[in-house]
Enzyme design. Structure first.
Site, PDB file in Angstrom:
ATOM      1  N   PRO A 188       0.991  -1.042  -0.047  1.00  8.09           N
ATOM      2  CA  PRO A 188      -0.102  -0.106   0.137  1.00  8.09           C
ATOM      3  C   PRO A 188       1.078   1.604   0.172  1.00  8.09           C
ATOM      4  CG  PRO A 188      -0.682  -1.966   1.341  1.00  8.09           C
ATOM      5  CD  PRO A 188       0.601  -1.928   0.988  1.00  8.09           C
ATOM      6  N   TYR A 189       1.779   1.082   0.677  1.00 12.98           N
ATOM      7  CA  TYR A 189       2.807   2.650   1.007  1.00 12.98           C
ATOM      8  C   TYR A 189       3.307   2.787  -0.212  1.00 12.98           C
ATOM      9  CZ  TYR A 189       7.217   5.005   1.399  1.00 12.98           C
ATOM     10  OH  TYR A 189       7.996   6.237   1.746  1.00 12.98           O
ATOM     11  N   ALA A 190       4.031   1.899  -0.962  1.00  5.85           N
ATOM     12  CA  ALA A 190       4.514   1.177  -2.239  1.00  5.85           C
ATOM     13  C   ALA A 190       3.441   2.264  -3.885  1.00  5.85           C
ATOM     14  CB  ALA A 190       4.811   0.628  -2.865  1.00  5.85           C
TER      15      ALA A 190
END
Length: 288
Positions: A98-100
């Site tokens: 999700p961060y990427a």
């Protein structure tokens, strides 16, 4: 300049210190914001059903600057299956977390905005480690969740560090990441500010530049480097891969060398050592 809330405080503060010393009379040239500000604006936007690009454009317009530097993420591109060649700026974007994914979305959004708005230079990197060599600032979290932080905590508590997954297609089977000293990343951001106009010229409105070591570091190699720095060796144990774990990759930095004149100068051991040195200083300066 757009700085992610996840970037280490050292990177933000050291870049800001340099800015105050050398660019204070030129603040009209570069936009300086942080990702949380954009998030808050998006939540209260008068176009709640509109595109994220429209909301970002509305937010940037009142304080328009012709140049925008974005701290992106090199974990959005996908590496080759063997992880032997790394990724470059032309590798396909397929974020594995999700961060990427948020980084990839924002990078594409700013590239779209650059067509009619400020020119955008995106710097991509994986894992900042270390602290200001003079220990003026560093990572703010007491118990960081990244690999080095968990490794340090295991060492402090005298328990084995789990190497999760040892069957990956890397040189020793363990996962691979690209650890870059935060001081080197600070130098790259400064070079990007100084060379911005020579990089984005003519009709070129946006570009991404990868920042990495060119070879990456496996988990086993990180543990070995850690033991080279500390006096009491860290014990490791091999465990199964966790759900969602990816082998990882590293990034090439040929474009950074060409356009920014940048290559990392500090070693993995330098990053580990300064991170360890910073922790007691951090505990004295900051209250949890």
């Amino acid at each position: 300049m757009v700085v992610s809330g996840g970037v280490q405080g050292c990177l933000i503060e050291c870049s800001a210190q340099w800015w105050d010393q050398h660019m204070s009379t030129r603040t009209e040239q570069v936009m300086c914001v942080q990702t949380p500000e954009f998030t808050r604006h998006a939540e209260r936007s008068e176009h709640p059903a509109g595109s994220i690009q429209r909301r970002a454009h509305d937010w940037l317009q009142p304080t328009f600057r012709p140049r925008l530097l974005y701290a992106s993420c090199a974990s959005s591109p996908v590496s080759s299956p063997s992880c032997t060649s790394g990724v470059d700026e032309d590798s396909p974007l397929a974020p594995q977390s999700p961060y990427a994914r948020t980084k990839a979305v924002c990078e594409e959004m700013f590239a779209d905005i650059a067509v009619v708005g400020p020119r955008v230079l995106s710097l991509r990197y994986f894992n900042p480690i270390g602290a200001d060599p003079k220990l003026r600032t560093g990572l703010q979290l007491k118990r960081p969740s990244h690999t080095l932080g968990v490794l340090i905590q295991a060492h402090e508590e005298g328990r084995p560090f789990p190497v999760t997954g040892t069957d990956g297609l890397t040189r020793d089977g363990s996962g691979i990441r690209d650890y870059v000293h935060v001081w080197d990343l600070t130098a790259a951001h400064i070079a990007a500010i100084e060379r911005f106009d020579s990089i984005l010229v003519g009709t070129k409105r946006s570009i991404a530049i990868n920042l990495g070591t060119g070879s990456g570091t496996t988990v086993r190699e990180l543990c070995a480097a850690f033991n080279d720095v500390v006096s009491t060796p860290l014990v490791t144990i091999d465990t199964d891969r966790r759900p969602g774990d990816v082998t990882g990759s590293y990034t090439k930095s040929d474009r950074a060398a060409e356009l920014l004149g940048w290559t990392p100068k500090l070693s993995l051991e330098d990053g580990i050592r300064s991170a360890l040195d910073w922790m007691p200083v951090r505990d004295k300066l900051l209250k949890d």
